[in-house]
Design a protein around this motif. Structure first.
Motif, short mmCIF file in Angstrom:
data_model
loop_
_atom_site.label_atom_id
_atom_site.label_comp_id
_atom_site.label_asym_id
_atom_site.label_seq_id
_atom_site.Cartn_x
_atom_site.Cartn_y
_atom_site.Cartn_z
N SER A 95 -64.32 -14.04 37.13
CA SER A 95 -64.41 -12.85 36.28
C SER A 95 -63.06 -12.48 35.68
O SER A 95 -62.96 -12.12 34.51
CB SER A 95 -64.96 -11.68 37.10
OG SER A 95 -64.88 -10.48 36.37
N GLU A 98 -62.38 -14.94 32.90
CA GLU A 98 -63.27 -14.68 31.75
C GLU A 98 -62.81 -13.45 30.98
O GLU A 98 -62.76 -13.46 29.74
CB GLU A 98 -64.71 -14.49 32.23
CG GLU A 98 -65.34 -15.78 32.69
CD GLU A 98 -66.70 -15.58 33.36
OE1 GLU A 98 -67.40 -16.59 33.49
OE2 GLU A 98 -67.05 -14.43 33.75
N ARG A 99 -62.46 -12.38 31.68
CA ARG A 99 -62.01 -11.16 30.99
C ARG A 99 -60.72 -11.41 30.24
O ARG A 99 -60.52 -10.91 29.13
CB ARG A 99 -61.83 -10.02 31.99
CG ARG A 99 -63.13 -9.55 32.62
CD ARG A 99 -62.88 -8.37 33.50
NE ARG A 99 -63.61 -8.45 34.75
CZ ARG A 99 -63.68 -7.46 35.62
NH1 ARG A 99 -63.06 -6.32 35.41
NH2 ARG A 99 -64.36 -7.60 36.73
#
Length: 187
Positions: A95, A98-99
């Protein structure tokens, strides 16, 4: 490391060094020679230690594929000391990548993780600087490395190379700033 340089600098300034136990003394020619020899022996020992450490690190990385140091966030160690994926934290690592690949600034990413209750092993939050260092590390691609020693596929990767590249190329959006006229009236 640079004891002799310190002695020279102090002498240039009219000073000297003397230790109460007599191990260091630059007050006369003979004492300075003994001190110089002690510094030379100390430098020799430091060089020997560095050479031995380099051999140990090379074996650990290249031959055994071991990650040096504590397990990075998202990994744990198995009974052999090798990195294995921490099933609870690995999705958080993905995550984060991805961010960041989507252009999220480091501080915003850190703040969001804090709001989500993400903490390090010691219970502290992940600072923006720690998140930045995390995203820059190739350990998440499965690489073990230390200095110039690198072993690809040493342990399971948490992120793909495409995601790692995207996260490391990402830059937060830059606000458009109107072009101001120059002093000469040009726009």
């Amino acid at each position: 490391v640079d004891g002799l340089g310190l002695i020279d600098t102090l002498e240039d300034l009219g000073g000297w060094i003397a230790a109460a136990d007599g191990t260091i003394d630059t007050t006369d020619r003979v004492a300075r020679m003994a001190t110089t020899m002690m510094f030379a022996v100390g430098q020799h020992e430091l060089d020997r230690y560095r050479e031995q450490s380099a051999v140990v690190h090379e074996r650990a990385i290249v031959e055994k594929g071991r990650h040096m140091g504590p397990a990075p966030f998202g990994y744990a160690r198995d009974e052999d000391g090798r990195l294995v994926i921490d099933e609870e934290r690995a999705p958080i690592v993905v995550s984060i990548f991805e961010r960041r690949a989507d252009g999220m600034p480091w501080a915003t990413l850190s703040d969001e993780l804090t709001c989500e209750g993400v903490r390090r092993e010691n219970g502290r939050k992940l600072s923006a600087q720690q998140v930045r260092r995390m995203v820059k590390r190739r350990v998440y691609l499965g690489e073990a490395s230390h200095g110039r020693h690198v072993k690809p596929a040493a342990h399971p990767a948490i992120v793909t190379e495409a995601l790692w590249i995207a996260a490391n190329r990402a830059a937060p959006g830059v606000r458009a700033i109107a072009t101001l006229p120059t002093r000469h009236g040009d726009s």
